[in-house]
Motif scaffolding. Structure first.
Motif, PDB file in Angstrom:
ATOM      1  N   HIS A  48       3.452  16.082  -6.080  1.00 31.36           N
ATOM      2  CA  HIS A  48       3.160  17.521  -6.112  1.00 31.36           C
ATOM      3  C   HIS A  48       1.764  17.692  -6.712  1.00 31.36           C
ATOM      4  N   ALA A  49       0.819  18.066  -5.861  1.00 32.34           N
ATOM      5  CA  ALA A  49      -0.581  18.199  -6.281  1.00 32.34           C
ATOM      6  C   ALA A  49      -0.931  19.670  -6.458  1.00 32.34           C
ATOM      7  N   THR A  50      -1.682  19.982  -7.515  1.00 26.97           N
ATOM      8  CA  THR A  50      -2.135  21.353  -7.758  1.00 26.97           C
ATOM      9  C   THR A  50      -3.588  21.347  -8.220  1.00 26.97           C
ATOM     10  N   GLY A  51      -4.248  22.470  -7.977  1.00 25.33           N
ATOM     11  CA  GLY A  51      -5.614  22.639  -8.465  1.00 25.33           C
ATOM     12  C   GLY A  51      -6.656  22.062  -7.539  1.00 25.33           C
ATOM     13  N   GLY A  52      -7.130  22.850  -6.601  1.00 27.17           N
ATOM     14  CA  GLY A  52      -8.197  22.414  -5.705  1.00 27.17           C
ATOM     15  C   GLY A  52      -7.836  21.203  -4.881  1.00 27.17           C
TER      16      GLY A  52
ATOM     17  N   MET B  85      -4.393  17.968 -10.709  1.00 23.66           N
ATOM     18  CA  MET B  85      -3.189  17.389 -11.295  1.00 23.66           C
ATOM     19  C   MET B  85      -2.222  16.963 -10.189  1.00 23.66           C
ATOM     20  N   VAL B  86      -1.579  15.825 -10.385  1.00 24.66           N
ATOM     21  CA  VAL B  86      -0.551  15.358  -9.457  1.00 24.66           C
ATOM     22  C   VAL B  86       0.648  14.882 -10.265  1.00 24.66           C
ATOM     23  N   GLU B  87       1.805  15.490  -9.966  1.00 19.08           N
ATOM     24  CA  GLU B  87       3.061  15.062 -10.575  1.00 19.08           C
ATOM     25  C   GLU B  87       3.764  14.144  -9.584  1.00 19.08           C
ATOM     26  N   VAL B  88       4.161  12.961 -10.071  1.00 26.76           N
ATOM     27  CA  VAL B  88       4.805  11.970  -9.226  1.00 26.76           C
ATOM     28  C   VAL B  88       6.270  11.859  -9.630  1.00 26.76           C
ATOM     29  N   GLU B  89       7.161  11.986  -8.637  1.00 27.14           N
ATOM     30  CA  GLU B  89       8.592  11.794  -8.866  1.00 27.14           C
ATOM     31  C   GLU B  89       8.991  10.470  -8.239  1.00 27.14           C
ATOM     32  N   TYR B  90       9.747   9.684  -9.004  1.00 30.69           N
ATOM     33  CA  TYR B  90      10.201   8.387  -8.524  1.00 30.69           C
ATOM     34  C   TYR B  90      11.658   8.472  -8.092  1.00 30.69           C
TER      35      TYR B  90
END
Length: 167
Positions: A94-98, A75-80
């Motif tokens: 913000h990347a999570t999980g492997g 998963m990657v959350e992108v903030e603009y």
């Protein structure tokens, strides 16, 4: 933990000498300096956008590319920039999980990573494993300055150095 054990086994099997331990270590990262002004490309199985918060969440086999650098995660959350009045310019990932980060011949793995594009900095945390050719370095936190091609590994750093004995 199996991944870390396996990596250590491979390093030792490659004919390297005894491990060295430290609290922190400076490392080179990336054969070339990275240009964080390049476009960020993202591919994933799913995308969820929240215009009120100015965030987008990519899930499932997420692959992020910027120039020669590649990052993959669950998963990657992108903030603009600008939040809800977003300019469309990516500010932070913000990347999570492997999480796996590859730049040139180097690769780093961790539980999560935060890439702040404006400062050209990636902070990887949680069982970090950095491989550079036959060498491996592990710790709990890796801070990479992409524009300088440098990094600092922290948190009970462990490494194995190749012997110069002509083997």
């Amino acid at each position: 933990m199996k991944r870390l054990f396996f990596a250590w086994f491979l390093v030792l099997a490659a004919g390297l000498s005894a491990p060295a331990f430290a609290q922190g270590a400076n490392v080179a990262f990336g054969a070339l300096k990275h240009d964080s002004s390049l476009p960020v490309e993202i591919a994933a199985d799913q995308l969820q956008i929240n215009q009120e918060t100015g965030k987008a969440v990519f899930r499932g086999n997420v692959e992020v590319g910027q120039g020669e650098m590649r990052l993959s995660a669950a998963m990657v959350e992108v903030e603009y920039e600008g939040g809800e009045s977003s300019t469309g310019k990516v500010q932070r990932l913000h990347a999570t999980g492997g999480v796996t980060l590859v730049s040139g011949a180097e690769a780093a793995e961790a539980r999560e990573a935060v890439y702040t594009i404006g400062s050209s900095q990636i902070v990887m945390t949680g069982d970090v494993l950095l491989t550079q050719g036959q060498n491996a370095l592990s710790g709990q936190k890796l801070v990479v300055q992409l524009d300088k091609g440098t990094g600092v590994m922290e948190g009970r750093v462990r490494t194995v150095f190749k012997s110069d004995g002509g083997n």
